[in-house]
Scaffold this motif. Sequence first.
Motif, PDB file in Angstrom:
ATOM      1  N   THR A  45      36.146  33.691  42.750  1.00  6.39           N
ATOM      2  CA  THR A  45      36.888  33.754  41.483  1.00  6.39           C
ATOM      3  C   THR A  45      38.116  32.859  41.552  1.00  6.39           C
ATOM      4  O   THR A  45      39.151  33.230  42.081  1.00  6.39           O
ATOM      5  CB  THR A  45      37.322  35.199  41.144  1.00  6.39           C
ATOM      6  N   LEU A  71      38.879  44.100  38.527  1.00  7.76           N
ATOM      7  CA  LEU A  71      37.717  43.220  38.319  1.00  7.76           C
ATOM      8  C   LEU A  71      36.546  43.651  39.196  1.00  7.76           C
ATOM      9  O   LEU A  71      35.399  43.720  38.740  1.00  7.76           O
ATOM     10  CB  LEU A  71      38.101  41.759  38.628  1.00  7.76           C
ATOM     11  N   GLY A  72      36.850  43.973  40.453  1.00  5.18           N
ATOM     12  CA  GLY A  72      35.792  44.357  41.389  1.00  5.18           C
ATOM     13  C   GLY A  72      35.004  45.557  40.898  1.00  5.18           C
ATOM     14  O   GLY A  72      33.771  45.580  40.960  1.00  5.18           O
ATOM     15  N   ALA A 124      30.311  37.176  36.663  1.00  5.18           N
ATOM     16  CA  ALA A 124      30.266  37.162  38.136  1.00  5.18           C
ATOM     17  C   ALA A 124      29.002  37.853  38.637  1.00  5.18           C
ATOM     18  O   ALA A 124      28.332  37.365  39.563  1.00  5.18           O
ATOM     19  CB  ALA A 124      31.514  37.841  38.699  1.00  5.18           C
ATOM     20  N   ILE A 145      36.361  37.935  45.621  1.00  7.65           N
ATOM     21  CA  ILE A 145      37.357  38.084  44.553  1.00  7.65           C
ATOM     22  C   ILE A 145      38.714  37.720  45.148  1.00  7.65           C
ATOM     23  O   ILE A 145      39.104  38.264  46.186  1.00  7.65           O
ATOM     24  CB  ILE A 145      37.358  39.528  43.986  1.00  7.65           C
ATOM     25  N   ARG A 164      38.517  41.224  31.161  1.00  5.08           N
ATOM     26  CA  ARG A 164      38.040  41.323  32.555  1.00  5.08           C
ATOM     27  C   ARG A 164      36.550  41.633  32.589  1.00  5.08           C
ATOM     28  O   ARG A 164      35.819  41.138  33.428  1.00  5.08           O
ATOM     29  CB  ARG A 164      38.775  42.448  33.280  1.00  5.08           C
ATOM     30  N   ALA A 174      33.667  39.827  34.601  1.00 11.50           N
ATOM     31  CA  ALA A 174      32.915  40.616  35.592  1.00 11.50           C
ATOM     32  C   ALA A 174      31.411  40.471  35.365  1.00 11.50           C
ATOM     33  O   ALA A 174      30.637  40.335  36.321  1.00 11.50           O
ATOM     34  CB  ALA A 174      33.328  42.087  35.508  1.00 11.50           C
TER      35      ALA A 174
END
Length: 284
Positions: free
Chosen positions: A102, A11-12, A178, A72, A171, A175
Motif C-alpha cells: 500500500t 484498513l487491514g 487490495a 500494509i 478505506r 481494502a
Amino acid sequence: MFAVTGASGHLGRLVIDALLSRTDPRNILALARDPAKLADLAERGVTVRAFDYSVPDSLAAALGDVDRLLLISSSEVGQRETQHRAVIDAAKAAGVGFIAYTSILHADANPLDLAVEHRGTETALQESGISYALLRNGWYNENYTIGLDGVVEHGVLIGSVGEARVAAASRKDYAEAAAIILAQEPPETNTYELAGDSGFTQAELAAAIAAASGKPVVYQDLPEADYAAALEGFGIPGPLAHILADSSAKAGKGALFDDSGTLGRLIGRPTTPIAVSVQEALQG
Ligand SMILES: NC(=O)c1ccc[n+]([C@@H]2O[C@H](COP(=O)([O-])OP(=O)(O)OC[C@H]3O[C@@H](n4cnc5c(N)ncnc54)[C@H](OP(=O)(O)O)[C@@H]3O)[C@@H](O)[C@H]2O)c1
C-alpha cells in the motif's frame, strides 16, 4: 495462503473482511504485532500470528507458508522504510511469491513529505526480485471525517488545500481493491493509481458537512504554517501537525488528484462519495 500485515489496523481489518467474502478463512493469515487484537478473527478460522516490523529476526518464520502477501504500510512515520525493508527481506527468505504494497498516489512523483518512505519501499520491492504490485492509494475519505463534531460546532473547516480537488475514496474501497489484487492471479499490471472517481474541493466538503449536519459550515483556507499551528493548537504533536499541513498544502497543488478511474474499475462499482462518508461519520 494470503497474508495481510497490519491486520489490526482500520484498513487491514477491512481487507480481511473482503478476503473472507472471497476465500475460505483457512487460506487467510492475519499478521499483527499484537495478535490478541485479532482474537475474533481466530475464532472465525483465520490464522493469526505475531508480526512486528521492528523485530526483523522474527518475520521470516511467520511467513513460511505464505504465497501472496499484502504489506500494509506501517503507521510509524520515520521508521517505515526500515520496517518495510525488513518485511521484504523476510518475505524473500521465506520464499513468498508475491507482495502487494500500500503505497501513495503517484508515488514516483508525489511531492508530499509522506511519499519519501513509500518511494524507498517501492525501490526495495523492485530490487527484491519478488513479483509485486504497487497499490498507490490516494487519500482516505476518513481523513476528512475525523473531528467532524468540532467542525460542525464551530461552523468552520480549515486547511491549506485552496480550491484544488482531492480524489479521495473510502478505506473500504481501497481494502476491496487490495483483496482483489491479492487474490487474483496474475495482476494485469503492477502499478495501480487508486483514487476516488471524482475529486472534491474543500468548499464542496464543507457544503457536504453542512448538508449532513443541518448546520452552516464554511471552508477557511490558511497558509501552511498557520494551519500547522492550528493543528498543534488542537493537541496534535508538532511533527505530525507539520506533516499534515505539508500534505494539505501540496494537495492544494494537485498532488492528491487522479482521474484515471482505476479504483472504481477494479472494485466494479463507483467509489464512495465524500458526502456518504460524511453522513456515515455524523450518524456515528
Ligand atoms: N491513504 C491515506 O489517506 C492514509 C491515511 C492514514 C494512514 N495511511 C497509511 O496506510 C496504513 C493503513 O491505514 P490504517 O487506516 O489501517 O492505519 P491504522 O489503523 O493506524 O493501522 C496501522 C497498522 O499498522 C500496524 N503497525 C504499526 N507499527 C507496526 C509495527 N512496528 N509492526 C507491525 N505492525 C505495525 C498497526 O498495528 P497496531 O494495531 O499494533 O497499532 C496497525 O495494524 C497506515 O499505517 C499508513 O501507513 C494512509
